[in-house]
Write an enzyme that holds these catalytic residues in place. Structure first.
Site, PDB file in Angstrom:
ATOM      1  N   CYS A 129      36.899  36.958  30.087  1.00  0.00           N
ATOM      2  CA  CYS A 129      36.344  37.305  28.773  1.00  0.00           C
ATOM      3  C   CYS A 129      36.035  38.803  28.730  1.00  0.00           C
ATOM      4  CB  CYS A 129      35.069  36.486  28.535  1.00  0.00           C
ATOM      5  SG  CYS A 129      34.321  36.781  26.910  1.00  0.00           S
ATOM      6  N   ASP A 172      33.434  40.059  27.742  1.00  0.00           N
ATOM      7  CA  ASP A 172      31.989  40.216  27.926  1.00  0.00           C
ATOM      8  C   ASP A 172      31.663  41.223  29.042  1.00  0.00           C
ATOM      9  OD1 ASP A 172      29.225  39.622  28.849  1.00  0.00           O
ATOM     10  OD2 ASP A 172      29.349  38.042  27.340  1.00  0.00           O
ATOM     11  N   ARG A 183      29.252  41.609  30.847  1.00  0.00           N
ATOM     12  CA  ARG A 183      28.489  41.114  32.006  1.00  0.00           C
ATOM     13  C   ARG A 183      29.369  40.369  32.995  1.00  0.00           C
ATOM     14  NH1 ARG A 183      24.692  37.711  28.094  1.00  0.00           N
ATOM     15  NH2 ARG A 183      26.824  37.202  27.446  1.00  0.00           N
ATOM     16  N   HIS A 210      32.466  31.796  31.275  1.00  0.00           N
ATOM     17  CA  HIS A 210      31.087  32.149  31.656  1.00  0.00           C
ATOM     18  C   HIS A 210      30.050  31.567  30.697  1.00  0.00           C
ATOM     19  CE1 HIS A 210      30.254  35.290  28.530  1.00  0.00           C
ATOM     20  NE2 HIS A 210      31.571  35.242  28.440  1.00  0.00           N
ATOM     21  N   CYS A 253      28.621  32.668  26.416  1.00  0.00           N
ATOM     22  CA  CYS A 253      29.807  33.341  25.862  1.00  0.00           C
ATOM     23  C   CYS A 253      29.668  33.473  24.341  1.00  0.00           C
ATOM     24  CB  CYS A 253      31.080  32.559  26.215  1.00  0.00           C
ATOM     25  SG  CYS A 253      32.574  33.396  25.637  1.00  0.00           S
TER      26      CYS A 253
HETATM   27 ZN    ZN Z   1      32.632  35.412  26.722  1.00  0.00          ZN
END
Ligand code: ZN
Length: 223
Positions: free
Chosen positions: A43, A45, A47, A104, A107
């Site tokens: 992803c 993302d 993090r 994760h 999300c």
């Molecule tokens: Zn995500």
């Protein structure tokens, strides 16, 4: 508009840290080319950086990231398909041996899919992208009385499975997987806990890996 200072500082740290230690490796990779054995589909993302989570060095992971780590189904049409192009390159040219779909917790893409009740417009790129998750939600069934956090976790994991299934829609990749030349895996990262779970293909369950190390580490007294 100045280049962000954070990136300049980060690059300086890279120069005196990682580059100093890995300069030979970079040079070697430049000369011989990359040959990563593992491809990760993750992803966007901020993090959930695969290189950070797997402590990977340059040249070790071939990574493609998109909103909610989605693999769209095989669609040989005239449109531009970023994930499909990365798969073609990773599998066809680099000959990766493993493909890991890394999902994760928390999300934002999965949450957007659940919360988005508005009709989609052609310019709603996230909404239209997240529609690819619909088969995962369908398989999961209605949320019912399940608390929203639990439902989101289940959907995040079902979305990983959906991506794994979509990998099988690519004819050449499917035959490589069936012959055991490419192995596919589902993994799930807990942002708050740092725990990593891997899907067992037989049971379909996600089980924490390196659980002993994790327990030992967090059992230590903190001062
Ligand atoms: Zn995500």
């Amino acid at each position: 508009m100045p280049f962000p200072q954070q990136l300049i500082d980060g690059y300086r740290a890279f120069l005196i840290g990682r580059l100093r230690h890995e300069q030979d490796r970079y040079r070697g990779l430049a000369e011989s080319g990359q040959s990563p054995r593992i491809m990760v589909i993750g992803c966007c993302d901020s993090r959930v950086s695969p290189e950070v989570i797997f402590d990977a060095r340059p040249g070790e992971l071939f990574v493609v990231r998109n909103v909610a780590n989605i693999v769209p189904p095989y669609a040989p049409d005239e449109r531009a398909h970023g994930v499909s192009a990365a798969l073609e390159f990773g599998v066809g040219a680099l000959k990766v041996k493993h493909i890991v779909v890394l999902g994760h917790a928390q999300c934002g893409g999965v949450k957007a899919f659940v919360e988005d009740a508005e009709p989609l417009s052609p310019g709603d790129f996230i909404g239209n992208w997240m529609k690819l998750m619909a088969p995962a939600a369908q398989r999961l069934g209605p949320r019912g009385a399940l608390p929203i956090a639990d439902y989101l976790t289940r959907l995040e994991q079902a979305n990983i499975v959906n991506s794994l299934e979509n990998l099988m829609t690519f004819p050449r990749l499917r035959s490589l997987i069936e012959r055991g030349q490419v192995m596919v895996h589902g993994a799930y990262f807990g942002v708050a806990t740092g725990q990593l779970s891997v899907r067992d293909a037989a049971s379909g369950r996600f089980t924490q890996i390196a659980a002993d190390d994790y327990a030992r580490m967090f059992a230590q007294p903190r001062f």
